[in-house]
Design a protein around this motif. Structure first.
Motif, PDB file in Angstrom:
ATOM      1  N   THR A   1     -17.524  98.029  73.306  1.00 55.08           N
ATOM      2  CA  THR A   1     -16.723  97.859  72.113  1.00 55.08           C
ATOM      3  C   THR A   1     -16.853  96.444  71.588  1.00 55.08           C
ATOM      4  OG1 THR A   1     -15.159  99.359  73.139  1.00 55.08           O
ATOM      5  CG2 THR A   1     -14.413  98.211  71.164  1.00 55.08           C
ATOM      6  N   SER A   2     -17.015  96.289  70.264  1.00 54.19           N
ATOM      7  CA  SER A   2     -17.272  94.965  69.687  1.00 54.19           C
ATOM      8  C   SER A   2     -16.107  94.035  69.843  1.00 54.19           C
ATOM      9  CB  SER A   2     -17.636  95.115  68.203  1.00 54.19           C
ATOM     10  OG  SER A   2     -16.570  95.717  67.504  1.00 54.19           O
ATOM     11  N   GLY A   3     -14.888  94.547  70.018  1.00 53.24           N
ATOM     12  CA  GLY A   3     -13.721  93.674  70.063  1.00 53.24           C
ATOM     13  C   GLY A   3     -13.478  93.044  71.411  1.00 53.24           C
ATOM     14  N   GLU A   4     -14.235  93.475  72.446  1.00 52.89           N
ATOM     15  CA  GLU A   4     -13.956  92.949  73.785  1.00 52.89           C
ATOM     16  C   GLU A   4     -15.224  92.425  74.407  1.00 52.89           C
ATOM     17  OE1 GLU A   4     -12.151  94.363  78.128  1.00 52.89           O
ATOM     18  OE2 GLU A   4     -12.043  95.653  76.374  1.00 52.89           O
ATOM     19  N   MET A   5     -15.120  91.314  75.122  1.00 53.65           N
ATOM     20  CA  MET A   5     -16.227  90.789  75.904  1.00 53.65           C
ATOM     21  C   MET A   5     -16.310  91.628  77.183  1.00 53.65           C
ATOM     22  SD  MET A   5     -16.255  86.721  76.054  1.00 53.65           S
ATOM     23  CE  MET A   5     -16.568  85.696  74.659  1.00 53.65           C
ATOM     24  N   SER A   6     -17.215  92.572  77.251  1.00 54.08           N
ATOM     25  CA  SER A   6     -17.375  93.374  78.451  1.00 54.08           C
ATOM     26  C   SER A   6     -18.411  92.733  79.340  1.00 54.08           C
ATOM     27  CB  SER A   6     -17.792  94.805  78.080  1.00 54.08           C
ATOM     28  OG  SER A   6     -17.902  95.618  79.226  1.00 54.08           O
TER      29      SER A   6
ATOM     30  N   ARG B   1     -11.028  84.824  69.102  1.00 58.45           N
ATOM     31  CA  ARG B   1     -10.135  85.970  69.318  1.00 58.45           C
ATOM     32  C   ARG B   1     -10.806  87.052  70.167  1.00 58.45           C
ATOM     33  NH1 ARG B   1      -7.279  82.557  67.671  1.00 58.45           N
ATOM     34  NH2 ARG B   1      -5.744  82.637  65.995  1.00 58.45           N
ATOM     35  N   GLN B   2     -11.614  86.648  71.119  1.00 56.72           N
ATOM     36  CA  GLN B   2     -12.296  87.593  71.986  1.00 56.72           C
ATOM     37  C   GLN B   2     -11.478  87.840  73.241  1.00 56.72           C
ATOM     38  OE1 GLN B   2     -16.095  85.676  72.520  1.00 56.72           O
ATOM     39  NE2 GLN B   2     -17.044  86.899  70.911  1.00 56.72           N
ATOM     40  N   ARG B   3     -11.379  89.112  73.610  1.00 55.51           N
ATOM     41  CA  ARG B   3     -10.670  89.472  74.837  1.00 55.51           C
ATOM     42  C   ARG B   3     -11.655  89.520  75.996  1.00 55.51           C
ATOM     43  NH1 ARG B   3      -8.504  94.974  73.833  1.00 55.51           N
ATOM     44  NH2 ARG B   3     -10.186  95.074  72.316  1.00 55.51           N
TER      45      ARG B   3
ATOM     46  N   THR C   1     -13.383  89.369  84.708  1.00 53.84           N
ATOM     47  CA  THR C   1     -13.967  88.085  84.332  1.00 53.84           C
ATOM     48  C   THR C   1     -12.951  86.971  84.522  1.00 53.84           C
ATOM     49  OG1 THR C   1     -15.432  89.175  82.764  1.00 53.84           O
ATOM     50  CG2 THR C   1     -15.122  86.806  82.505  1.00 53.84           C
ATOM     51  N   TRP C   2     -11.683  87.234  84.154  1.00 55.49           N
ATOM     52  CA  TRP C   2     -10.642  86.243  84.402  1.00 55.49           C
ATOM     53  C   TRP C   2     -10.502  85.974  85.894  1.00 55.49           C
ATOM     54  CZ3 TRP C   2      -9.019  82.961  81.107  1.00 55.49           C
ATOM     55  CH2 TRP C   2      -8.879  83.285  79.750  1.00 55.49           C
TER      56      TRP C   2
ATOM     57  N   THR D   1     -14.802  77.643  78.412  1.00 57.41           N
ATOM     58  CA  THR D   1     -15.457  78.510  77.429  1.00 57.41           C
ATOM     59  C   THR D   1     -14.632  79.756  77.168  1.00 57.41           C
ATOM     60  OG1 THR D   1     -17.628  77.723  78.156  1.00 57.41           O
ATOM     61  CG2 THR D   1     -17.577  79.753  76.890  1.00 57.41           C
ATOM     62  N   ALA D   2     -14.110  80.355  78.240  1.00 55.00           N
ATOM     63  CA  ALA D   2     -13.281  81.545  78.061  1.00 55.00           C
ATOM     64  C   ALA D   2     -12.049  81.235  77.220  1.00 55.00           C
ATOM     65  CB  ALA D   2     -12.872  82.098  79.425  1.00 55.00           C
TER      66      ALA D   2
END
Length: 302
Positions: free
Chosen positions: A296-301, A119-121, A126-127, A110-111
């Motif tokens: 932030t919307s650009g990153e999966m926190s 394009r999600q960071r 999490t990694w 999934t990641a």
């Protein structure tokens, strides 16, 4: 819905999902494709009744025309169908631990899918959690593979589940902000496709009344209810976090099969399970500690 509430609901979902292995070990005579057919059929029947209760009595009259015109719903429905079918078939071919261990590859897939297609960071922790969990799964996988060729076949079928799940979570995440797309019918569509695909192979039926009662319980409480909840949760939780939390199904499923069905896991499976659980808890605790008030919307926190 607050993040903490969503996480708790997702853990409830995994508790319901994890019952399948132990329950399937108490069937009298239903086997193979028949088990899959009845579980999917009862799931479809439950959803046919539940969705109008949630969305209004005219739900199906409005939803069915949209369903045929929505590639997202059709794609998600196909993913659900693969998950429903491959999971139960694999359980009839190999041990519960083997199936659940293979399914636990879902977070890594999934990641990767979310990174490639959305394009999600991902946050570094999490990694790390994904790779620790994957290492535990690989340890379990290597041990269980010594069971022989039949175990290989069952785990090969089970491998379709995390691939379909990763595709589904990524698709649901991509459509999470699209209020015009109702993805709840996809859960029903998946159940219908699974039941229709396995019906010819399930005949003649051999299930007893006891079997039908257990399979009805699986169709309603192990599939219909939790799958409806998880579709809603994808509007709150990122795809990778949904998949990572779903790893609890692996640990709970092995535990129930051990305690209720007497199917004891190997020492390697127990060690791998501890690694998975440590990765899951560690990721959630670090996420709660570091999560800002407005991510932030650009990153999966996560």
């Amino acid at each position: 819905m607050r993040h903490r509430s969503a996480v708790l609901l997702m853990l409830l979902v995994t508790l319901l999902w994890s019952s399948a292995g132990a329950v399937s070990r108490h069937l009298d005579s239903a086997r193979g494709f028949e088990v899959t057919f009845w579980r999917s059929a009862f799931n479809a029947l439950a959803l046919t009744l539940l969705l109008p209760m949630l969305r209004g009595r005219d739900y199906w009259r409005e939803a069915l025309p949209r369903l045929r015109r929505s590639p997202a719903v059709l794609g998600s429905g196909l993913c659900w169908a693969v998950m429903y079918t491959a999971f139960m078939l694999a359980l009839t071919m190999t041990g519960v631990a083997n199936v659940l261990v293979t399914m636990a590859l879902g977070p890594l897939l999934t990641a990767l899918f979310a990174r490639v297609f959305l394009r999600q960071r991902l946050a570094p922790r999490t990694w790390v959690a994904i790779w620790i969990a994957s290492a535990g799964i690989a340890w379990m996988f290597a041990s269980e593979m010594r069971a022989g060729a039949h175990a290989w076949l069952g785990m090969g079928v089970a491998l379709a589940v995390p691939v379909a799940a990763a595709s589904n979570w990524t698709l649901l995440q991509a459509r999470a902000g699209d209020g015009a797309t109702d993805l709840l019918p996809a859960v029903w569509l998946g159940a219908m496709l699974s039941a229709l695909a396995t019906l010819p192979l399930a005949w003649p039926f051999a299930a007893s009344g006891h079997d039908l009662l257990l399979l009805a319980g699986l169709g309603v409480f192990q599939l219909a209810v939790p799958c409806l909840i998880v579709v809603r949760l994808t509007r709150v939780l990122p795809a990778a976090e949904v998949a990572l939390l779903a790893l609890m199904e692996v640990l709970l499923g092995v535990l129930w099969a051990w305690l209720i069905a007497g199917e004891a896991p190997s020492p390697a499976a127990l060690l791998g399970g501890v690694m998975v659980l440590a990765a899951l808890i560690g990721n959630e605790l670090l996420g709660a500690w570091r999560r800002p008030a407005a991510p932030t919307s650009g990153e999966m926190s996560l």
